[in-house]
Structures are given as C-alpha cells and as structure tokens.
Design a protein around this motif. Structure first.
Motif, PDB file in Angstrom:
ATOM      1  N   LYS A   1       0.827  -1.216   0.000  1.00  0.00           N
ATOM      2  CA  LYS A   1       0.000   0.000   0.000  1.00  0.00           C
ATOM      3  C   LYS A   1       0.855   1.257   0.000  1.00  0.00           C
ATOM      4  O   LYS A   1       0.480   2.277  -0.535  1.00  0.00           O
ATOM      5  CB  LYS A   1      -0.926   0.000   1.231  1.00  0.00           C
ATOM      6  CG  LYS A   1      -2.052  -1.031   1.121  1.00  0.00           C
ATOM      7  CD  LYS A   1      -3.142  -0.780   2.137  1.00  0.00           C
ATOM      8  CE  LYS A   1      -2.863  -1.491   3.437  1.00  0.00           C
ATOM      9  NZ  LYS A   1      -4.000  -1.491   4.356  1.00  0.00           N
ATOM     10  N   ARG A   2       2.015   1.184   0.652  1.00  0.00           N
ATOM     11  CA  ARG A   2       2.933   2.329   0.754  1.00  0.00           C
ATOM     12  C   ARG A   2       4.329   1.856   0.368  1.00  0.00           C
ATOM     13  O   ARG A   2       5.203   1.692   1.238  1.00  0.00           O
ATOM     14  CB  ARG A   2       2.951   2.849   2.201  1.00  0.00           C
ATOM     15  CG  ARG A   2       1.757   3.689   2.537  1.00  0.00           C
ATOM     16  CD  ARG A   2       2.086   5.151   2.280  1.00  0.00           C
ATOM     17  NE  ARG A   2       0.913   5.976   2.107  1.00  0.00           N
ATOM     18  CZ  ARG A   2       0.797   6.883   1.144  1.00  0.00           C
ATOM     19  NH1 ARG A   2       1.732   7.066   0.266  1.00  0.00           N
ATOM     20  NH2 ARG A   2      -0.274   7.634   1.044  1.00  0.00           N
TER      21      ARG A   2
ATOM     22  N   ASP B   1       0.515  12.547  -3.585  1.00  0.00           N
ATOM     23  CA  ASP B   1      -0.921  12.233  -3.689  1.00  0.00           C
ATOM     24  C   ASP B   1      -1.235  11.272  -4.826  1.00  0.00           C
ATOM     25  O   ASP B   1      -2.398  11.126  -5.218  1.00  0.00           O
ATOM     26  CB  ASP B   1      -1.718  13.534  -3.897  1.00  0.00           C
ATOM     27  CG  ASP B   1      -1.519  14.491  -2.733  1.00  0.00           C
ATOM     28  OD1 ASP B   1      -1.452  14.002  -1.584  1.00  0.00           O
ATOM     29  OD2 ASP B   1      -1.392  15.703  -2.985  1.00  0.00           O
TER      30      ASP B   1
ATOM     31  N   ASN C   1      -1.052   8.066  -5.009  1.00  0.00           N
ATOM     32  CA  ASN C   1      -1.494   6.724  -4.614  1.00  0.00           C
ATOM     33  C   ASN C   1      -0.720   5.622  -5.346  1.00  0.00           C
ATOM     34  O   ASN C   1      -1.305   4.746  -5.993  1.00  0.00           O
ATOM     35  CB  ASN C   1      -3.010   6.558  -4.853  1.00  0.00           C
ATOM     36  CG  ASN C   1      -3.532   5.278  -4.209  1.00  0.00           C
ATOM     37  OD1 ASN C   1      -2.980   4.810  -3.213  1.00  0.00           O
ATOM     38  ND2 ASN C   1      -4.566   4.690  -4.795  1.00  0.00           N
TER      39      ASN C   1
ATOM     40  N   THR D   1       0.979   2.295  -5.584  1.00  0.00           N
ATOM     41  CA  THR D   1       0.937   0.997  -4.889  1.00  0.00           C
ATOM     42  C   THR D   1       1.579  -0.043  -5.809  1.00  0.00           C
ATOM     43  O   THR D   1       1.806   0.227  -6.988  1.00  0.00           O
ATOM     44  CB  THR D   1      -0.504   0.532  -4.590  1.00  0.00           C
ATOM     45  OG1 THR D   1      -1.150   0.190  -5.835  1.00  0.00           O
ATOM     46  CG2 THR D   1      -1.312   1.604  -3.876  1.00  0.00           C
TER      47      THR D   1
ATOM     48  N   SER E   1      -8.081  -0.940  -0.594  1.00  0.00           N
ATOM     49  CA  SER E   1      -6.893  -0.348  -1.222  1.00  0.00           C
ATOM     50  C   SER E   1      -6.943  -0.443  -2.748  1.00  0.00           C
ATOM     51  O   SER E   1      -6.199   0.245  -3.441  1.00  0.00           O
ATOM     52  CB  SER E   1      -5.628  -1.074  -0.745  1.00  0.00           C
ATOM     53  OG  SER E   1      -5.601  -2.397  -1.279  1.00  0.00           O
TER      54      SER E   1
END
Ligand SMILES: O=C[C@H](O)COP(=O)(O)O
Length: 334
Positions: A94-95, A109, A111, A113, A134
C-alpha cells in the motif's frame, strides 16, 4: 486460415485491443507453433544488446522505477509465511515508497501501490483483509505450486478455494511433462479447466521455463497456454534452479506478439523469480517497450513477480532525490 494466411491478411502490425478485454483463448491450433524454430545464440545476443543499447537516466529512470513498482506482484511464498508477515507485506504494497521520497518526487498524492500481492492459498484471507479498500488485488498461487504434481481434481479445488477466499488472480503451474512429451492437447485441456475454475479471477500460467529444456518448447507452451485462455504467461515459480531470464522472456514475448497478431487478443507477461535489483526492473521494462511497445508497460499487461526487488528500487529512488545511497538494510522489506 492457417498461421501464415492470418499473418499475411493482418499485415505485421499487432492488432491491439485497447479495452484489455480478457483473453478468451482460441481452439487448439497446432499449426500456429508446429514449425517454429528458435536460434538460441541469436536470442541471447538480442536480449543482451536490447538492454545495453538503451540507457534511461535521471528523471526518466525515476519515472520508470515508479512504473516498475506499480507492476510488481509483491510476493511471499515461503514455508514459514505467517499472517503477520503477510500483513507487513500488504502494508508495504500500500505504501511501497517512503513518504519523504514521494514528496520530493511530487508524487505524494499519486497513490502509488504495487500491482498486486502474491501469496499461498491459505494466506489469501489475511491478504484480502489487509488490502481491503486499497484496490490492490490479491494473487494466489495454486494447482500444487510449485511442482504441480497433485491430481487434477485437487488442483482445481485449490483454485476454487483461493477464489472463494477472495483471490482476484490465480497463478497456476502447468504439468511440465505435457510439454516435454509434446502432449499439447493435454496441456490445452488442463489449462482450459483451470481457466474455468478461476471464473472471474485472472489466470496467470506459470510455465517453469527452465524445466522445459528448449526455447522452442517455451514458445510452444506459451502459445498453448494463450490458446487455452491464460490472461498472463509467467516465466517461473521462483523455485526452479534458473528463474526469469531475458532470453526466455524474449521468446515468450515473441509468442505473445504472434498470438496477438493471429487471434487479435492481448495477453499479459509476468517474469518472476530471481529478480532483485532496480537494474533488473529497468531491463525488463526496456524489453517490454522494445518488443511490445508502451501499451504493455502497465499493470494490466505486465507484472514483475518478486519478493525482494522493491527495497533496491526504493533505495535508487532515494539516491535520485538525495544524491546519497542509504544502507540497504534501511530498505530491507521486500
Ligand atoms: O512469483 C514470484 C516468485 O516466486 C518470486 O520469486 P523471488 O522470491 O525469487 O523474487
């Protein structure tokens, strides 16, 4: 129409479906691969020059490495996997890049993944739980991974189990004996049944290429897997002695391109196993771009199966934004 007639009637341009509709497969068409010959030394030469001819530097390299991250199937396939390890892996999926590095890249920003998380079937519920909301799909290996030598009903039941637990992608292994004995109809039927068992989950067919003896067999097995409806063809389990290599990948991409021309359908490619560095990621992206074009450099059509490549990619990105290399232990996970 036979292979030659279809190629002539369509010209040499690859007919690409922009919509990424799933590969529906075709009937088993032996004449699409019967007379294929592969020159090993020419293949090795082409694979070697492709990746040295092109250099991707600075901001382009950073952009390509971010692209690579979005294509990673972040994997753990170990006998001592636990719910805790899978949760940590999913947090990384996810990060995948540290906040400060993303900020410096102007991607805070965005996102970013990984493309998916790939686990054993009994780990699927843990991954599904950890990734809920997610948008990251869970991929499960199945069908007696890695050898695939359990009876077919059990292998199909394993697919049903993983899909039932929420896997959106199924990485199957093939019966290598069918390739080694040229039993193409058995291979086609087996993969077709697996495709059916997977239902809406996308099917990645692992060929375990280093078990197949010749590059010609790699081409033929790739073609049969695609004819049977595989959404992706994948090089290796990560458990063979030799896993993803550039020459083998080149042959699979040629099969994939020919299949696209002959059937009008697109299929994805997943090299997997043994890829550990940012340089590996760059090499495979270059191969994809040179052989298939930009359209394939996206997670819908390209995945890098790797358990320990993300750490080096993050380290290279940190070097790009700070000018310094961190100790590799600072990017230890994955
Ligand atoms: O499908 C992915 C592979 O099993 C990962 O292999 P690796 O642990 O060598 O990166």
């Amino acid at each position: 129409m036979n292979r030659q007639e279809i190629l002539v009637s369509k010209g040499t341009d690859l007919a690409v479906q922009q919509s990424h509709a799933r590969n529906a497969g075709t009937k088993l068409a032996l004449d699409w691969f019967d007379d294929i010959a592969v020159n090993r030394s020419a293949t090795e030469r082409r694979a070697a020059t492709l990746t040295t001819r092109r250099t991707v530097k600075k901001e382009y390299q950073a952009a390509w490495l971010i692209k690579a991250i979005t294509c990673i199937d972040l994997t753990t396939l170990a006998g001592d996997d636990t719910a805790g390890r899978v949760h940590r892996l999913c947090a990384k999926a996810k990060r995948p890049v540290r906040e400060d590095i993303l900020e410096a890249l102007g991607l805070a920003d965005a996102n970013i993944t990984t493309g998916a998380v790939c686990v054993y079937p009994t780990m699927v519920p843990h991954a599904v739980k950890a990734l809920r909301g997610s948008g990251i799909p869970v991929a499960s290996v199945a069908t007696g991974f890695p050898a695939g030598l359990t009876p077919l009903p059990q292998r199909l039941a394993e697919i049903h189990y993983a899909v039932g637990e929420g896997a959106a992608e199924i990485d199957i292994v093939i019966t290598r004996e069918y390739v080694l004995t040229q039993n193409w109809s058995a291979l086609y039927d087996e993969i077709g049944q697996m495709r059916e068992a997977a239902g809406d989950a996308h099917l990645k067919a692992i060929l375990a290429t280093s078990d197949l003896n010749t590059l010609r067999n790699v081409y033929r097995a790739s073609m049969v897997a695609m004819q049977a409806g595989a959404d992706f063809i994948k090089t290796s389990t990560g458990k063979e002695e030799v896993n993803a290599t550039l020459p083998v990948s080149l042959i699979m991409l040629r099969a994939l391109r020919d299949y696209g021309e002959l059937s009008g359908q697109t299929v994805g490619f997943k090299p997997a196993g043994g890829m550990k560095t940012a340089k590996d990621a760059m090499n495979w992206l270059i191969l994809m771009k040179e052989e298939l074009g930009l359209l394939w450099m996206q997670p819908e059509l390209f995945r890098l199966g790797a358990s320990s490549m993300l750490g080096d990619i993050e380290r290279q990105l940190e070097h790009y934004v700070t000018g310094r290399y961190a100790a590799s232990s600072r990017h230890a996970l994955a």
